[in-house]
Write a protein that holds these residues in place. Structure first.
Motif, mmCIF file in Angstrom:
data_model
loop_
_atom_site.group_PDB
_atom_site.id
_atom_site.type_symbol
_atom_site.label_atom_id
_atom_site.label_comp_id
_atom_site.label_asym_id
_atom_site.label_seq_id
_atom_site.Cartn_x
_atom_site.Cartn_y
_atom_site.Cartn_z
ATOM 1 N N GLY A 146 0.805 -1.207 0.000
ATOM 2 C CA GLY A 146 0.000 0.000 0.000
ATOM 3 C C GLY A 146 0.842 1.262 0.000
ATOM 4 N N THR A 147 0.198 2.377 -0.353
ATOM 5 C CA THR A 147 0.874 3.669 -0.372
ATOM 6 C C THR A 147 1.522 3.948 0.981
ATOM 7 N N GLY A 148 2.788 4.297 0.935
ATOM 8 C CA GLY A 148 3.502 4.601 2.166
ATOM 9 C C GLY A 148 4.216 3.413 2.782
ATOM 10 N N SER A 149 3.932 2.205 2.292
ATOM 11 C CA SER A 149 4.606 1.019 2.830
ATOM 12 C C SER A 149 5.996 0.913 2.221
ATOM 13 N N PRO A 150 6.926 0.220 2.892
ATOM 14 C CA PRO A 150 8.297 0.098 2.377
ATOM 15 C C PRO A 150 8.379 -0.558 1.003
ATOM 16 N N ASN A 155 4.841 -2.611 -6.357
ATOM 17 C CA ASN A 155 3.509 -2.957 -6.849
ATOM 18 C C ASN A 155 3.339 -2.427 -8.265
ATOM 19 N N ASN A 156 3.358 -3.329 -9.235
ATOM 20 C CA ASN A 156 3.176 -2.943 -10.632
ATOM 21 C C ASN A 156 1.779 -3.260 -11.151
ATOM 22 N N ILE A 157 0.890 -3.666 -10.265
ATOM 23 C CA ILE A 157 -0.455 -4.041 -10.680
ATOM 24 C C ILE A 157 -1.324 -2.819 -10.932
ATOM 25 N N ASP A 158 -1.441 -1.953 -9.924
ATOM 26 C CA ASP A 158 -2.397 -0.846 -10.005
ATOM 27 C C ASP A 158 -2.101 0.087 -11.184
ATOM 28 N N SER A 159 -0.846 0.517 -11.299
ATOM 29 C CA SER A 159 -0.515 1.480 -12.347
ATOM 30 C C SER A 159 -0.715 0.885 -13.738
#
Length: 208
Positions: A146-150, A155-159
């Protein structure tokens, strides 16, 4: 009659978190759309062949000039694209595989990404043809991205999916993610872990 297209891409069956999320979405959607129908496409059981030179030649051949063999090569592509047009709404289960989408979902994308079918080129610019559609992606990831996690940058899924479906003309996109599923391999109670995620899915589906 409203139509929902459900797409599952996990190779797992009863152990799949993303499939449990799509199960929950469909049940809630049907409860609030009594006259609706659901079209199901399971990519784990659909024979999806990689794109090859013959397939590429076929899609660049005018329909009235295609050979019997070329038409046969495009049969599945035409069927998958027809499902996209048939439904007003899509729900897609996406487990993370190696920081991205499963290979089956990528093959599906390759088969439906066709000029003149899901997008067009007008005045030298692409225009999406899947207008008025909306999509919900139900994502399951082993770790937290998630946003802000290390590990957010991994994560290449959402974009990727946001870019692709926006390219197709879909402007209403929702991502609901169950992150940290690796805990289920180390004794975390499945029902307890999934409860907040399934509740979020139910709430969204009821208003979709």
């Amino acid at each position: 009659m409203p139509t929902l297209l459900r797409i599952d891409s996990s190779p797992l069956s009863g152990h799949s978190v993303s499939r449990e999320m799509t199960d929950t979405f469909v049940a809630s959607w049907k409860a609030s759309h009594a006259d609706g129908q659901v079209v199901t496409r399971d990519l784990a059981t659909t024979a999806l062949a990689p794109i090859d030179a013959a397939w590429i030649r076929a899609i660049h051949t005018p329909a009235d000039s295609q050979s019997v063999e070329q038409k046969a090569l495009l049969t599945l592509s035409e069927e998958l694209i027809a499902e996209l047009y048939q439904a007003e709404e899509y729900v897609i289960g996406v487990p993370m595989h190696n920081f991205g989408i499963p290979s089956t979902l990528k093959l599906w994308i390759d088969l439906v990404s066709r000029a003149g079918k899901t997008f067009a080129v007008e005045n030298g610019a692409p225009v999406g043809l899947l207008k008025g559609k909306k999509v919900t992606f139900l994502v399951a990831t082993g770790f937290e991205y998630g946003t802000g996690s290390p590990m957010a940058a991994m994560n290449n899924i959402d974009s990727y999916l946001r870019t692709l479906f926006s390219f197709f003309g879909v402007t209403e996109l929702t991502f609901l993610t169950a992150g940290g599923t690796i805990a289920l391999n180390y004794g975390q109670d499945r029902a307890t872990f999934l409860q907040p995620h399934l509740e979020a899915v139910q709430s969204h589906a009821q208003h979709a």
